[in-house]
Design an enzyme around this catalytic site. Structure first.
Site, short mmCIF file in Angstrom:
data_model
loop_
_atom_site.label_atom_id
_atom_site.label_comp_id
_atom_site.label_asym_id
_atom_site.label_seq_id
_atom_site.Cartn_x
_atom_site.Cartn_y
_atom_site.Cartn_z
N SER A 63 0.80 -1.23 0.00
CA SER A 63 0.00 0.00 0.00
C SER A 63 0.83 1.28 0.00
CB SER A 63 -0.93 0.03 1.21
OG SER A 63 -2.00 -0.85 1.01
N LYS A 66 0.48 3.38 -2.98
CA LYS A 66 -0.68 4.28 -3.16
C LYS A 66 -0.28 5.75 -3.08
CE LYS A 66 -3.74 0.77 -1.09
NZ LYS A 66 -4.47 0.39 0.15
N TYR A 190 -3.57 -2.32 -10.30
CA TYR A 190 -3.41 -2.16 -8.85
C TYR A 190 -2.60 -3.32 -8.24
CZ TYR A 190 -4.80 -2.22 -3.92
OH TYR A 190 -4.79 -2.29 -2.55
N TYR A 238 -4.88 3.70 8.04
CA TYR A 238 -6.26 3.20 8.12
C TYR A 238 -6.85 3.45 9.50
CZ TYR A 238 -3.99 1.12 4.19
OH TYR A 238 -3.24 0.96 3.06
N VAL A 256 1.07 -3.75 3.84
CA VAL A 256 1.02 -5.08 4.49
C VAL A 256 2.28 -5.92 4.27
CG1 VAL A 256 -1.47 -5.47 4.76
CG2 VAL A 256 -0.36 -6.06 2.61
#
Ligand code: DON
Length: 303
Positions: A63, A66, A190, A238, A256
């Site tokens: 992630s 991103k 992605y 998050y 992760v």
């Protein structure tokens, strides 16, 4: 301040740590990574690098990618991007589908999986996935000033084979007319962006453009850098973002794979990696190491 000694001391403490969290195994290829690894690298505004432990071992940035797709999307679309994705913390897990139903398929922010799919969909528009991934790799290599950065095809394939939840998010958004591309193309792009591998030294260098330091590469305007740092601070971990702000006090983005990329505005950029995750899917030792670093250096955006 002797940053070299501070980093070495954190490395020694983390090498001896017993509670290392658990590796993510919902992507089978990530479940094979040895939990007993820890690396950290800091690049200062002056361009000095300090590193410890497994700082040269490549890991799956997941992630953290991103942030780079967001930088490209923001650079290309500007503020109109926020018509497609929100800027509020979700308070839910990174892969939750819950709010999409009540919020007309518009994701809360660009870092939860649904929002990251929208960002990837935005930069994909009109291009083949291969071209967009090429553009992303060029951006990351330029920001890190290092061409030896690649996608791990085994990790991409592993996620492709198990990515039912991400496909659900994409199809749900498509049913609300929120995607510009076929869900399979957006998801495929992605999955591959998440499978980019970097080591801590490369990742700390890649984050330099977000520090706004005079010596850092200027890839985005200051206003856009502020937008990205604000989102990393409020949404980068998050449903653990509040805790990261409380314990570390710096904008950071987790993945992760166990990596965390952190920005110390005008001063430094940091990458830390340890594959074991806490209950919220963020690196257990990575967070602890950043807490130690912030406390010892006094680095904080909160004064
Ligand atoms: O889409 C996924 O589930 C992964 N490729 C990335 C998730 C992730 O890294 C969440 N971060 N902590």
């Amino acid at each position: 301040m002797d940053l070299g000694a501070i980093v070495a001391e954190i490395g020694a403490e983390m090498a001896a740590a017993e509670d290392r969290g658990r590796v993510a195994d919902y992507i089978p290829e990530l479940g094979r990574v040895d939990c007993n690894q820890f690396g950290m690298a800091i690049v200062t505004a002056e361009g000095e690098t300090h590193q410890t432990g497994d700082a040269l071992t490549p890991f799956s940035i997941q992630s953290v990618s991103k942030v780079f797709t967001l930088a490209i999307a923001l650079g290309r679309l500007g503020e109109s991007l926020w018509r497609r994705v929100g800027v509020e913390p979700s308070g839910l897990a990174f892969n939750s589908i819950l709010q999409l139903e009540t919020e007309s398929g518009i994701p809360r922010n660009p870092f939860i999986n649904a929002g990251a799919l929208i960002v990837t969909d935005s930069i994909l528009a009109g291009h083949a996935p291969r071209e967009t991934l090429g553009e992303l790799l060029r951006f990351v290599r330029m920001s890190a000033n290092d061409d030896d950065i690649h996608i791990n095809e085994n990790v991409a394939k592993s996620e492709e084979e198990t990515g039912h939840l991400n496909r659900s998010l994409a199809h749900f958004m498509a049913s609300h007319g929120r995607l510009l591309n076929a869900p399979e193309l957006t998801c495929g792009t992605y999955f591959h962006q998440c499978a980019i591998e970097m080591n801590c030294v490369q990742l700390a260098n890649a984050a330099r453009f977000l520090t706004g330091a005079k010596s850092a590469p200027r890839l985005l305007s200051r206003q856009k850098i502020r937008r990205i740092n604000a989102l990393m601070m409020t949404c980068g971990h998050y449903d653990g973002s509040g805790e990261f702000a409380f314990r570390v006090g710096l904008p950071g983005k987790s993945g992760v794979g166990g990596g965390i990329m952190v920005v110390v505005p005008n001063k430094a950029s940091v990458a830390v990696w340890s594959p074991g995750l806490n209950a919220r899917g963020n690196s257990q030792l990575g967070t602890l190491a950043m807490e130690r670093l912030a406390r010892t250096t006094g680095w904080s955006i909160f004064g």
